[in-house]
Design a protein around this motif. Sequence first.
Motif, PDB file in Angstrom:
ATOM      1  N   UNK A 242      -2.036  -4.245  -2.447  1.00  0.00           N
ATOM      2  CA  UNK A 242      -1.801  -3.464  -3.624  1.00  0.00           C
ATOM      3  C   UNK A 242      -0.264  -3.409  -4.113  1.00  0.00           C
ATOM      4  N   UNK A 243      -0.244  -3.279  -5.075  1.00  0.00           N
ATOM      5  CA  UNK A 243       1.043  -3.260  -5.753  1.00  0.00           C
ATOM      6  C   UNK A 243       1.447  -1.714  -6.023  1.00  0.00           C
ATOM      7  N   UNK A 244       2.426  -1.090  -5.558  1.00  0.00           N
ATOM      8  CA  UNK A 244       3.090   0.134  -5.673  1.00  0.00           C
ATOM      9  C   UNK A 244       4.087   0.013  -6.761  1.00  0.00           C
TER      10      UNK A 244
ATOM     11  N   UNK B 262       4.563 -12.688  -8.628  1.00  0.00           N
ATOM     12  CA  UNK B 262       5.988 -12.499  -7.968  1.00  0.00           C
ATOM     13  C   UNK B 262       5.836 -11.525  -7.025  1.00  0.00           C
ATOM     14  N   UNK B 263       5.085 -10.452  -7.131  1.00  0.00           N
ATOM     15  CA  UNK B 263       5.004  -9.455  -6.126  1.00  0.00           C
ATOM     16  C   UNK B 263       4.303 -10.090  -4.963  1.00  0.00           C
ATOM     17  N   UNK B 264       3.314 -11.007  -5.118  1.00  0.00           N
ATOM     18  CA  UNK B 264       2.685 -11.610  -3.960  1.00  0.00           C
ATOM     19  C   UNK B 264       3.830 -12.498  -3.111  1.00  0.00           C
TER      20      UNK B 264
ATOM     21  N   UNK C 195      10.719  -1.475 -14.012  1.00  0.00           N
ATOM     22  CA  UNK C 195       9.562  -0.847 -12.985  1.00  0.00           C
ATOM     23  C   UNK C 195      10.257  -1.503 -11.547  1.00  0.00           C
ATOM     24  N   UNK C 196       9.991  -0.521 -10.367  1.00  0.00           N
ATOM     25  CA  UNK C 196      10.185  -1.373  -9.209  1.00  0.00           C
ATOM     26  C   UNK C 196       9.046  -1.421  -8.734  1.00  0.00           C
ATOM     27  N   UNK C 197       8.709  -2.635  -7.934  1.00  0.00           N
ATOM     28  CA  UNK C 197       7.510  -2.994  -7.354  1.00  0.00           C
ATOM     29  C   UNK C 197       7.481  -3.209  -5.786  1.00  0.00           C
ATOM     30  N   UNK C 198       6.342  -2.856  -4.967  1.00  0.00           N
ATOM     31  CA  UNK C 198       6.532  -3.264  -3.792  1.00  0.00           C
ATOM     32  C   UNK C 198       5.114  -3.517  -3.230  1.00  0.00           C
ATOM     33  N   UNK C 199       4.749  -4.454  -2.319  1.00  0.00           N
ATOM     34  CA  UNK C 199       3.315  -4.788  -1.925  1.00  0.00           C
ATOM     35  C   UNK C 199       3.020  -4.098  -0.858  1.00  0.00           C
ATOM     36  N   UNK C 200       2.028  -3.233  -0.977  1.00  0.00           N
ATOM     37  CA  UNK C 200       1.529  -2.506   0.312  1.00  0.00           C
ATOM     38  C   UNK C 200       0.004  -2.737   0.695  1.00  0.00           C
TER      39      UNK C 200
ATOM     40  N   UNK D  77      -0.757   2.809  -8.109  1.00  0.00           N
ATOM     41  CA  UNK D  77      -0.999   1.825  -6.631  1.00  0.00           C
ATOM     42  C   UNK D  77      -2.313   1.009  -7.375  1.00  0.00           C
ATOM     43  N   UNK D  78      -2.003  -0.138  -7.536  1.00  0.00           N
ATOM     44  CA  UNK D  78      -3.058  -1.077  -8.147  1.00  0.00           C
ATOM     45  C   UNK D  78      -3.440  -2.141  -7.313  1.00  0.00           C
ATOM     46  N   UNK D  79      -4.705  -2.532  -7.264  1.00  0.00           N
ATOM     47  CA  UNK D  79      -5.359  -3.660  -6.370  1.00  0.00           C
ATOM     48  C   UNK D  79      -4.792  -4.781  -7.037  1.00  0.00           C
ATOM     49  N   UNK D  80      -4.069  -5.598  -6.271  1.00  0.00           N
ATOM     50  CA  UNK D  80      -3.439  -6.799  -6.838  1.00  0.00           C
ATOM     51  C   UNK D  80      -4.508  -7.991  -7.312  1.00  0.00           C
TER      52      UNK D  80
END
Length: 253
Positions: A242-244, A195-197, A230-235, A149-152
Motif C-alpha cells: 500500500x501507499x501511505x 515511483x513509490x514502488x 504529499x509525503x508517501x511511504x510504501x507499507x 492508505x491506498x492499495x498500490x
Amino acid sequence: MEQINKSVLFPGCLGLGVEGQALQIRVKSWDEAWKLNQSYLPYLAALARLFGKDLVYLVHNTVGKPHIPILASMIETDCAENEHFKENCSTFLESFSLSNFNFNNQLEDKNMDTQKLTLEMVSEFIEREDCDGEIAALALGENEYATWIIDQKTQEVLLANRVALAANCKPPREILASNISALWEEEPLRQLTDLVYKDKAVREHTNTGYRWQKEEESGFWFRKPHFFTVDYAQVNFLGQICRFEIVKSAVPV
C-alpha cells in the motif's frame, strides 16, 4: 504503584487526565500502550463514555512513537452499563484521588496535541509486516493532515482519516473501498505508483489532482482541482502493498 498495577482495568497505568474532548491514559512505553490497546479496548471505550468522551489517547514516553488514539464509538461494548465495571472503575479512580471525577492529575507530556505525523514515523514500517494496528493508529491519530492508505495494485482506499473524509465531503461508506483513481489523472497516478514502488518513500511530491465537492442547490457531485504536496511511504497493510499518504497541503486551483 503496586495497587495501580494490580487494577483489573488497566495494568501499568501511571495517570489519567482530560485534555479537551479526549480522555488521556498514561503508561510508561509504546509497548505497554499497544498491549493495552489490544487487550482492553472495551474497558477503554466504556471508561471514556463514563466521562462523556468519545476519544481516548494512550500516552507514553517512547520517543518517535505516536500516542495511540481510540474512538470509543467504534468499540461495541455494554461495559459502561455494567454495575461490576462501575464498581471496579470507582476503585481504580480512587487510586488517583479521582473518585469525584476531579482530574487534578496533570500529565507530564504536554506535546500530544502538537505532535505531527512525519514521513519518518511511517517509514519505520516500510520493511515490516503484521503491523496493521500500528499503521492504522498513525493514520487515524493525525488530526491536521489528511492521511490515506491506498492499495498500490487496485488503487482502492483501505483507510482514510477524518481530515481526509471531511476534505472530500463524503461519508466513510462512500470513500472507503472506493477507487482513488477518480481523484487523479491517469498518467500522473501511474507515474506516482511506479515511483513509490521504486523509492519506497517519497517526500513532498507535488501534483494537480481533485477533491470531491457537492453543489448545494443541485446536490450534484463534482471534482474540484487542487495542487497537492504529499509525503508517501510504501507499507504492508492488511496483507497488501500500500501507499501511505500524508497530504501536507492542498491548494484549490
